[in-house]
Scaffold this active site. Structure first.
Site, mmCIF file in Angstrom:
data_model
loop_
_atom_site.group_PDB
_atom_site.id
_atom_site.type_symbol
_atom_site.label_atom_id
_atom_site.label_comp_id
_atom_site.label_asym_id
_atom_site.label_seq_id
_atom_site.Cartn_x
_atom_site.Cartn_y
_atom_site.Cartn_z
ATOM 1 N N HIS A 161 66.443 22.864 6.559
ATOM 2 C CA HIS A 161 67.835 22.582 6.196
ATOM 3 C C HIS A 161 68.744 22.893 7.396
ATOM 4 O O HIS A 161 68.457 23.804 8.172
ATOM 5 C CB HIS A 161 68.220 23.464 5.000
ATOM 6 C CG HIS A 161 69.495 23.053 4.340
ATOM 7 N ND1 HIS A 161 70.732 23.438 4.815
ATOM 8 C CD2 HIS A 161 69.726 22.284 3.256
ATOM 9 C CE1 HIS A 161 71.675 22.922 4.037
ATOM 10 N NE2 HIS A 161 71.095 22.216 3.081
ATOM 11 N N PHE A 173 77.477 17.314 2.180
ATOM 12 C CA PHE A 173 77.721 17.721 3.576
ATOM 13 C C PHE A 173 79.101 17.333 4.110
ATOM 14 O O PHE A 173 79.528 17.843 5.138
ATOM 15 C CB PHE A 173 76.633 17.188 4.537
ATOM 16 C CG PHE A 173 75.259 17.723 4.221
ATOM 17 C CD1 PHE A 173 74.949 19.056 4.460
ATOM 18 C CD2 PHE A 173 74.288 16.905 3.663
ATOM 19 C CE1 PHE A 173 73.694 19.566 4.152
ATOM 20 C CE2 PHE A 173 73.026 17.396 3.351
ATOM 21 C CZ PHE A 173 72.727 18.738 3.607
ATOM 22 N N TYR A 220 80.336 22.085 -1.738
ATOM 23 C CA TYR A 220 81.095 23.175 -1.108
ATOM 24 C C TYR A 220 82.029 23.778 -2.163
ATOM 25 O O TYR A 220 82.592 23.061 -2.990
ATOM 26 C CB TYR A 220 81.932 22.652 0.054
ATOM 27 C CG TYR A 220 81.132 22.092 1.216
ATOM 28 C CD1 TYR A 220 80.155 22.843 1.859
ATOM 29 C CD2 TYR A 220 81.395 20.807 1.697
ATOM 30 C CE1 TYR A 220 79.455 22.332 2.948
ATOM 31 C CE2 TYR A 220 80.697 20.294 2.787
ATOM 32 C CZ TYR A 220 79.720 21.053 3.402
ATOM 33 O OH TYR A 220 79.043 20.542 4.472
ATOM 34 N N ASP A 258 74.303 21.575 -3.506
ATOM 35 C CA ASP A 258 75.406 22.102 -4.311
ATOM 36 C C ASP A 258 76.695 21.793 -3.562
ATOM 37 O O ASP A 258 76.717 21.908 -2.337
ATOM 38 C CB ASP A 258 75.176 23.628 -4.401
ATOM 39 C CG ASP A 258 75.988 24.304 -5.492
ATOM 40 O OD1 ASP A 258 75.973 23.818 -6.633
ATOM 41 O OD2 ASP A 258 76.638 25.334 -5.195
#
Length: 226
Positions: free
Chosen positions: A188, A79, A68, A66
């Site tokens: 993760h 990321f 930020y 998803d």
């Protein structure tokens, strides 16, 4: 959502997706959301991953979940954050593992465009989010679209390294032919799970080792300071 800027190869590969009913429903949903809320990333950056990493150049597929959801962070690469924005916790953990794995020097920013330009498709499963509301655009159609992207990359004749961090990404394993492609998976990098198997997993040297075995150029992970 009028800005669907993709490289010509992606336009060809994904043309049929843009014609499907779910995609027009998704566009209508985004139009309605924009009238009431701030949506990230900015409209012209939703498809950045496809602009920076052309279909024929995809050697590594890094799947996020998803975007930020705080101001000026997301710009269409999983990321990564825009220049001048403090790296979020997951990215800080990625940098720590890079340092331990390949001797990476931690840069003064978290803008990862240089990776995308080297053939890493850095895609979230959901490409938009409402400001300050994580997962607010899930189950609206994006997953159907990005599953199609995974399937199209899986169909490439040359082998690709798929990087699946965390349970959500690992559910996509069923879309990947593991006899032809290499899959690297671990916990993760988020602070909630990084100590349960992300730290010490050495994914970055493993990616380069797989690329070497395919006869493809390795990734230069080092990011220069801005």
């Amino acid at each position: 959502m009028t800005h669907i800027r993709l490289s010509p190869s992606w336009q060809t590969v994904l043309a049929e997706e843009f014609e499907k009913p779910y995609f027009s429903k998704l566009q209508n949903f985004l139009l309605a959301e924009r009238q009431s809320y701030t949506i990230y990333p900015p409209e012209e950056q939703i498809f950045s991953a496809f602009e920076l990493t052309h279909y024929e150049n995809v050697n590594v597929f890094l799947l996020g979940q998803d975007p930020y959801h705080d101001q000026n962070q997301a710009h269409g690469l999983c990321f990564s954050v825009q220049p001048g924005i403090k790296p979020p916790p997951s990215l800080i953990n990625i940098f720590k593992e890079l340092k331990d794995d390949v001797g990476f020097e931690i840069p003064n920013h978290g803008y990862l465009v240089s990776w995308a330009k080297q053939g890493i498709l850095m895609l979230n499963a959901v490409l938009t989010v409402r400001a300050h509301t994580p997962n607010s655009h899930k189950n609206q159609g994006w997953e159907t679209f990005t599953d199609a992207v995974i399937s199209k990359v899986n169909q490439k004749l040359d082998p690709v390294v798929f990087v699946l961090w965390g349970g959500y990404a690992q559910k996509k394993l069923k879309l990947i032919d593991t006899t032809r492609h290499t899959v690297i998976q671990s916990a993760h990098p988020s602070p909630l799970s990084a100590r349960n198997g992300f730290f010490g997993s050495k994914p970055f040297s493993a990616i380069n080792s797989a690329l070497r075995s395919f006869g493809k150029p390795e990734i230069d992970w080092q990011i220069q300071d801005l």
